[in-house]
Design a protein around this motif. Structure first.
Motif, short mmCIF file in Angstrom:
data_model
loop_
_atom_site.label_atom_id
_atom_site.label_comp_id
_atom_site.label_asym_id
_atom_site.label_seq_id
_atom_site.Cartn_x
_atom_site.Cartn_y
_atom_site.Cartn_z
N ASP A 53 41.07 42.52 44.39
CA ASP A 53 39.61 43.04 44.44
C ASP A 53 39.05 44.48 43.98
O ASP A 53 38.01 44.55 44.10
CB ASP A 53 39.47 42.40 45.88
CG ASP A 53 39.51 41.44 45.85
OD1 ASP A 53 39.09 40.31 45.54
OD2 ASP A 53 39.38 40.41 47.38
N ARG A 55 35.88 33.03 38.89
CA ARG A 55 35.24 32.63 40.39
C ARG A 55 35.23 34.28 41.30
O ARG A 55 33.71 34.55 42.16
CB ARG A 55 35.39 32.12 41.76
CG ARG A 55 34.51 31.97 42.73
CD ARG A 55 33.28 30.49 41.67
NE ARG A 55 31.96 31.20 42.71
CZ ARG A 55 31.05 30.11 42.28
NH1 ARG A 55 31.34 29.23 42.21
NH2 ARG A 55 29.96 30.74 42.51
N ARG A 56 35.60 34.50 41.23
CA ARG A 56 35.35 35.86 41.88
C ARG A 56 35.61 36.99 41.35
O ARG A 56 34.28 37.89 40.91
CB ARG A 56 36.72 36.86 42.71
CG ARG A 56 37.60 36.33 44.07
CD ARG A 56 38.80 36.54 44.05
NE ARG A 56 40.19 37.08 43.25
CZ ARG A 56 40.81 37.46 43.14
NH1 ARG A 56 40.61 39.15 43.53
NH2 ARG A 56 42.29 37.72 42.73
N ALA A 62 32.86 36.17 38.63
CA ALA A 62 32.08 35.70 38.07
C ALA A 62 31.33 36.06 39.46
O ALA A 62 29.80 36.14 38.89
CB ALA A 62 31.31 34.18 38.16
N ASP A 63 31.73 36.06 40.71
CA ASP A 63 30.69 36.67 41.73
C ASP A 63 30.22 37.75 41.78
O ASP A 63 29.37 38.75 42.05
CB ASP A 63 31.75 35.90 42.94
CG ASP A 63 30.94 34.08 43.65
OD1 ASP A 63 30.24 33.88 42.53
OD2 ASP A 63 31.81 34.00 44.46
N ALA A 64 31.59 38.87 41.21
CA ALA A 64 31.11 40.26 40.98
C ALA A 64 30.39 40.50 40.00
O ALA A 64 29.52 41.36 40.19
CB ALA A 64 32.45 40.72 40.81
N HIS A 74 27.91 38.31 38.90
CA HIS A 74 26.42 37.84 39.50
C HIS A 74 25.78 38.93 40.13
O HIS A 74 24.58 39.58 40.26
CB HIS A 74 26.47 36.74 40.02
CG HIS A 74 26.99 36.03 38.67
ND1 HIS A 74 27.70 34.61 39.17
CD2 HIS A 74 26.14 35.77 37.16
CE1 HIS A 74 27.77 33.61 37.91
NE2 HIS A 74 27.11 34.66 36.37
N ALA A 75 26.57 39.89 41.15
CA ALA A 75 26.43 40.44 42.19
C ALA A 75 25.60 41.80 41.33
O ALA A 75 25.03 42.18 42.15
CB ALA A 75 27.53 41.06 42.94
N GLU A 99 30.50 24.94 37.63
CA GLU A 99 29.70 24.89 38.39
C GLU A 99 31.21 25.98 39.43
O GLU A 99 30.79 26.73 39.88
CB GLU A 99 29.50 23.65 38.66
CG GLU A 99 28.31 23.37 38.85
CD GLU A 99 27.16 24.04 38.34
OE1 GLU A 99 26.57 25.22 39.02
OE2 GLU A 99 26.25 23.98 37.20
N GLY A 146 31.68 28.82 38.78
CA GLY A 146 30.87 30.31 38.50
C GLY A 146 30.38 30.53 36.74
O GLY A 146 29.79 31.46 37.52
N THR A 147 30.82 30.20 35.99
CA THR A 147 30.24 30.54 34.94
C THR A 147 29.30 30.91 34.14
O THR A 147 28.89 29.48 34.39
CB THR A 147 31.03 30.23 33.69
OG1 THR A 147 31.89 31.73 33.28
CG2 THR A 147 31.58 28.74 33.94
#
Lengths: 156, 412
Positions: B152, B182-183, B185-187, B189-190, B211, B214-215
């Motif tokens: 992270d 996923r991690r 992609a979340d980073a 998108h944030a 989905e 999260g890409t």
């Protein structure tokens, strides 16, 4: 089969106990060759005798067994040869490993170089086998083009 | 415990059935094809050959429908909500180039950043070098732990306000590990960035869902997933594909053409200039059907996990083989890279080849990774397993490596 025949005891002796793998102190010419896709790197050095023949040949570097054995075998063969003879042998060797020259009698001139004749059936390894010979040939061609005597220390 | 000595699949693969002398351990480069794929390719030309999209006659309509059906099949495979967002290309490289060349200019400017990992295949690396060069942007690398873990902290350090695109492999073609898409992609998108996934090495082995990942884009090749060579896929979110310019222009990608300008067809045709490899696409569908229905991804995963665990166990017993990446077999998705101590990988591969064992040796199109790993000669050996391998293939690899060691160290 052909491939394991290639890695025979005589060939492996050139890999494990090379006679010509060392840093030459007083080289007349030094030239580097690389195979970027393999990571093979070779620096080849020669010293010429007064009569213009190759008096000493040596190499340093690292790479696969084929590139290393080939360099050792070539160094041994080149002692006492004129630059012209050396370039002819390079040409013969490269024709052998590409499968263009298969005549036994003609290949005898390469001495231990014939240990690498099966490379002709291993296209992916041709550039490994050729590295030393291509490097020497380039070095001598450069000397010839420059119109310098091969022993000109300016080449070093 | 699954019996990996039994092989219920080999008979379905004409090349493997005809060549019992081969131990094919290079499926990460390209898979072998089942007869169902070869039959489909032939059947296309025998029963429905016409140029899709163009014709107003029945044969062409059939060909068009066949391609549409595979588009829908691919969409279902990757969990894409709308089959129209599945674009057919030639391969993963072309798919990623399409994103880098056509999407990047819509978001990337001077001083911006694209973040990728050091584990990328050149296909997911050079297109971003080029895109960054064109835009005056910076290419930033995420570095994993030695076992392939991306922390992270590393993600937080590299994905920030300047980041516009994050792209990574779903599974590394050298280390075999799954990346935390996923991690990432979340980073991404944030910070308002877009996520791109190179799924070339995951689609043949894992369940892939856009989905769940999260890409925003996902690329893969048919030929690593049992299809013929020459068909790739790019999926993207519709609104992103919609705003992109085509990379290639010409036939079949237009709505109308005038002397001085043209308007594009909607997605996906906008990105599919010229005649597609329709037979190849049709056969790709047959390959995916074989993979997901005849065999089933659960069975694929179970069998490959057992084969990898067996292979890593046996390699570990040799004592002269160093595996690259995690020591945990469950983190190697079909791929086990290694080196034989003191022996150049090309020599290993040549000696193995003499006994019919096919592995890959070299830089695996991941030179920056091998440089970062500090691997000697910037090269390593890679054995990659698929469900159609069995225990005997691994045993032959191990016997071959013992022979390699004997040749290089027999006289020590």
């Amino acid at each position: 089969m052909a491939t394991t025949d290639l890695y025979n005891a005589e060939f492996m002796d050139h890999v494990s106990h090379p006679d010509y793998k060392y840093q030459m102190e007083d080289a007349d010419c030094t030239h580097e060759g690389v195979n970027p896709s393999c990571g093979d790197e070779l620096t080849f050095s020669v010293r010429f005798a007064d009569d213009g023949t190759i008096d000493e040949a040596a190499f340093t570097g690292h790479g696969c067994a084929i590139s290393q054995a080939s360099a050792d075998i070539m160094s041994d063969l080149m002692i006492g040869k004129t630059p012209e003879q050396a370039r002819e042998l390079c040409d013969l060797f490269m024709r052998m490993v590409r499968g263009e020259e298969t005549d036994e009698a003609a290949l005898e001139e390469l001495e231990d170089g014939v240990l690498l004749r099966d490379i002709a059936h291993m296209p992916a390894r041709v550039k490994c086998a050729e590295l030393a010979w291509r490097t020497l040939d380039e070095m001598l061609a450069k000397g010839a083009e420059g119109g310098q005597a091969p022993s000109d220390p300016a080449e070093a | 415990m699954l019996d990996i000595a039994a092989n219920p699949y080999k008979a379905d693969f004409p090349l493997l059935a005809a060549r019992p002398d081969l131990a094919f351990l290079d499926s990460a480069a390209t898979a072998q094809r089942p007869a169902a794929v070869l039959d489909a390719q032939r059947s296309f030309y025998e029963t429905m050959n016409a140029n899709p999209l163009r014709g107003l006659y029945e044969l062409s309509v059939e060909a068009t429908a066949a391609i549409a059906a595979v588009r829908a099949q691919v969409a279902a495979l990757i969990g894409a909500p709308d089959a129209r967002d599945v674009v057919f290309t030639r391969n993963t490289s072309e798919s990623l180039n399409l994103v880098a060349k056509s999407f990047s200019p819509t978001v990337l400017g001077p001083g911006d950043e694209v973040a990728i990992t050091i584990m990328e295949h050149h296909s997911n690396l050079i297109p971003w070098q080029q895109a960054c060069r064109a835009a005056g942007a910076r290419l930033v690398y995420l570095y994993p732990e030695r076992d392939g873990t991306l922390t992270d902290e590393e993600i937080a350090a590299k994905v920030g306000p300047r980041t516009k695109i994050v792209s990574c492999a779903h599974v590394s073609n050298v280390m075999g590990c799954e990346l935390p898409v996923r991690r990432l992609a979340d980073a991404a998108h944030a910070v308002g960035a877009v996520m791109v996934v190179d799924a070339a090495q995951s689609v043949p082995h894992l369940s892939v869902n856009v989905e769940a990942l999260g890409t925003d884009f996902l690329a893969f090749s048919g030929h690593k997933a049992l299809g013929p060579m020459g068909v790739g896929v790019l999926w993207g979110r519709h609104e992103l594909l919609d705003q992109m310019e085509p990379m290639l222009t010409g036939g079949e990608m237009i709505d109308s053409v005038r002397e001085q300008d043209a308007t594009w067809a909607p997605v996906p045709e906008k990105f599919e200039a010229g005649t597609q490899d329709a037979a190849g696409i049709y056969a790709t569908g047959a390959g995916l059907t074989y993979l997901t229905e005849t065999v089933g991804l659960a069975a694929v995963g179970e069998r490959e996990a057992a084969l990898v665990a067996y292979a890593m166990g046996r390699l570990g017993e040799l004592g002269f083989v160093d595996v690259i990446g995690s020591a945990d077999p469950s983190r190697h998705h079909g791929v086990v890279s290694f080196n034989v101590r003191g022996v150049h990988p090309h020599d290993v591969a040549s000696i193995l080849d003499a006994s019919g064992v096919c592995i890959r040796a070299g830089h695996h199109c991941a030179q920056p990774l091998l440089a970062w790993l500090g691997v000697e000669n910037l090269a390593c050996c890679r054995a990659s397993l698929a469900f159609y391998n069995d225990k005997s293939d691994v045993d032959r690899l191990v016997d071959g490596l013992t022979q390699v060691w004997g040749i290089f160290h027999g006289n020590d």
